[in-house]
Design an enzyme around this catalytic site. Structure first.
Site, PDB file in Angstrom:
ATOM      1  N   LYS A 190     -11.079  -2.237   0.677  1.00  7.16           N
ATOM      2  CA  LYS A 190     -11.285  -3.582   0.125  1.00  7.16           C
ATOM      3  C   LYS A 190     -11.519  -4.587   1.265  1.00  7.16           C
ATOM      4  O   LYS A 190     -11.584  -4.204   2.423  1.00  7.16           O
ATOM      5  CB  LYS A 190     -10.111  -3.967  -0.774  1.00  7.16           C
TER       6      LYS A 190
HETATM    7  C1  LIG Z   1      -9.150  -0.694  -5.919  1.00 11.98           C
HETATM    8  C2  LIG Z   1      -9.117  -1.211  -7.297  1.00 11.98           C
HETATM    9  C3  LIG Z   1      -7.959  -1.214  -8.082  1.00 11.98           C
HETATM   10  C4  LIG Z   1      -6.694  -0.542  -7.654  1.00 11.98           C
HETATM   11  O1  LIG Z   1      -6.255  -0.966  -6.429  1.00 11.98           O
HETATM   12  P1  LIG Z   1      -5.061  -0.214  -5.678  1.00 11.98           P
HETATM   13  O2  LIG Z   1      -4.585  -1.257  -4.722  1.00 11.98           O
HETATM   14  O3  LIG Z   1      -5.665   0.975  -5.006  1.00 11.98           O
HETATM   15  O4  LIG Z   1      -4.038   0.152  -6.682  1.00 11.98           O
HETATM   16  C5  LIG Z   1      -7.997  -1.815  -9.330  1.00 11.98           C
HETATM   17  N1  LIG Z   1      -9.130  -2.356  -9.801  1.00 11.98           N
HETATM   18  C6  LIG Z   1     -10.267  -2.348  -9.092  1.00 11.98           C
HETATM   19  C7  LIG Z   1     -11.478  -3.000  -9.656  1.00 11.98           C
HETATM   20  C8  LIG Z   1     -10.309  -1.758  -7.827  1.00 11.98           C
HETATM   21  O5  LIG Z   1     -11.451  -1.720  -7.129  1.00 11.98           O
END
Ligand SMILES: *Cc1c(COP(=O)(O)O)cnc(C)c1O
Length: 387
Positions: A190
């Site tokens: 991210k």
């Molecule tokens: C990455 C992601 C999640 C989950 O995130 P984590 O921190 O890995 O639990 C949820 N929704 C979206 C759209 C994502 O890209």
């Protein structure tokens, strides 16, 4: 050629020093750095209440619980998202359904949402919560969704996992101008990372308190929230069924250090995307939408193949790019097509726009540390495969 991943974290010496400082300090968890990270995050996105947790999945779960989602309730989200956007409703014992995407923005379609709400109202089965997802970091039309929330009486959780640093018109994503809670992810792919991690932000002090309790076993030390007077300095009360979803001090230190580079991260992604826009314009593909009145954080750069102008199939293009060491990916398989969701009764074809998108989408590499020569490798491979 060396492999080019679709996404990768950027860790500098200041990040490493910040984590080492915590390791030498008194607190590895439940210390001052999580508080500092929460304050800084809240200030960055314009939300007064910020609760850091150990993933966005955990954040989505407690966001649903804080809004009272439970058995018998209905939650709607976008089919083109990571499974966590829908699973959070199931964790609470609620039912989930999907609102088809807009083929241009790839976000939940406001027109489809409105139509589905009209039918749901007639059938007496309105959703309790709607979870729009800012795919790639391109903000959904939150003022339109917020207006529908008022008209039909549902709550809104923004899944802003891709969208820290993005703006919707004049509003920062996370300011919750048209929503109840927004959720960010700090997974390494991210925009900023804490290794694993996430957070909830809200304008509502009561929701902020509920989220804090749910993060840590449902326990409060605030006498105002207790069933009776405190029994002594040791005293606490468990008043909800919460979890251990806490973030460690090491994670928060990394996050705080990363947050200082947020603007750099987003502007570098824009430079990479501008170059892709120019270099790929002549290929038989549709390039991602950007909007004049919002700022995407450009978490992903998704191209869509014009398959009628290409000799290869979607899968062949994908495999040819992987053979050239390009770490292409596909965000995402429509959630309801997962075997688990099929057992809940969802049928292929449930959301036609999502399926048409899935049949031709490819995420190509974009990340902070991407070099010019890595980007050149991607461009050359695409031209090679598609022309
Ligand atoms: C990455 C992601 C999640 C989950 O995130 P984590 O921190 O890995 O639990 C949820 N929704 C979206 C759209 C994502 O890209």
């Amino acid at each position: 050629m060396p492999f080019v991943p679709y996404g990768r974290q950027s860790i500098d010496d200041a990040d490493i020093a910040a984590v080492l400082d915590v390791l030498r300090s008194d607190h590895l968890t439940q210390g001052p750095v999580v508080d500092a990270f929460e304050r800084a995050l809240g200030e960055t996105v314009g939300a007064p209440h910020c609760v850091a947790v150990n993933s966005a999945t955990a954040a989505l779960h407690i966001a649903c619980l804080a809004l009272g989602v439970g058995p018998g309730d209905l939650v709607w989200t976008s089919p083109i998202s990571f499974v966590a956007s829908a699973n959070c409703a199931l964790y609470c014992g609620a039912e989930v359904d999907f609102v088809d995407i807009d083929p241009v923005t790839l976000n939940m379609s406001v027109d489809v949402l409105e139509e589905k709400l009209r039918k749901a109202e007639a059938a007496g089965r309105l959703p309790k919560v709607v979870i729009p997802v800012h795919l790639c970091g391109l903000p959904c039309d939150m003022s339109a969704i917020g207006a529908l929330a008022l008209r039909y009486g549902f709550k809104v959780i923004e899944d802003a996992s891709h969208a820290i640093g993005a703006r919707d018109g004049g509003d920062l994503v996370g300011a919750c101008t048209h929503s109840d809670i927004a959720v960010f992810s700090f997974h390494p792919v991210k925009i900023i990372t804490t290794g694993e991690g996430g957070c909830c932000v809200t304008q509502d002090p009561d929701l902020g308190k509920a989220l804090l309790r749910l993060r840590s076993h449902g326990i409060t030390r605030d006498e105002n929230d207790m069933s009776g007077p405190s029994e002594g300095p040791w005293y606490y009360e468990q008043i909800d069924l919460g979890f251990n979803y806490r973030m460690t001090e090491m994670q928060a230190a990394l996050g705080l250090s990363q947050l200082a580079r947020l603007n750099d991260f987003v502007s570098h992604r824009h430079r990479l995307a501008d170059r892709y826009d120019a270099e790929l314009a002549a290929l038989p593909i549709d390039l991602p939408q950007r909007s004049a009145d919002s700022l995407s954080s450009l978490h992903l750069y998704i191209i869509q193949l014009r398959l009628d102008e290409i000799a290869l199939s979607h899968r062949q293009v994908f495999e040819s790019l992987r053979q050239r060491d390009i770490g292409v990916n596909l965000h995402y398989i429509p959630i309801y097509r997962q075997p688990y969701y099929r057992t809940l009764g969802f049928k292929p074809g449930h959301c036609p726009n999502a399926e048409a998108y899935y049949a031709r989408a490819v995420s190509i590499p974009i990340f902070h540390g991407m070099t010019e020569s890595q980007q050149e490798q991607v461009v050359v491979a695409l031209k090679d495969v598609l022309q």
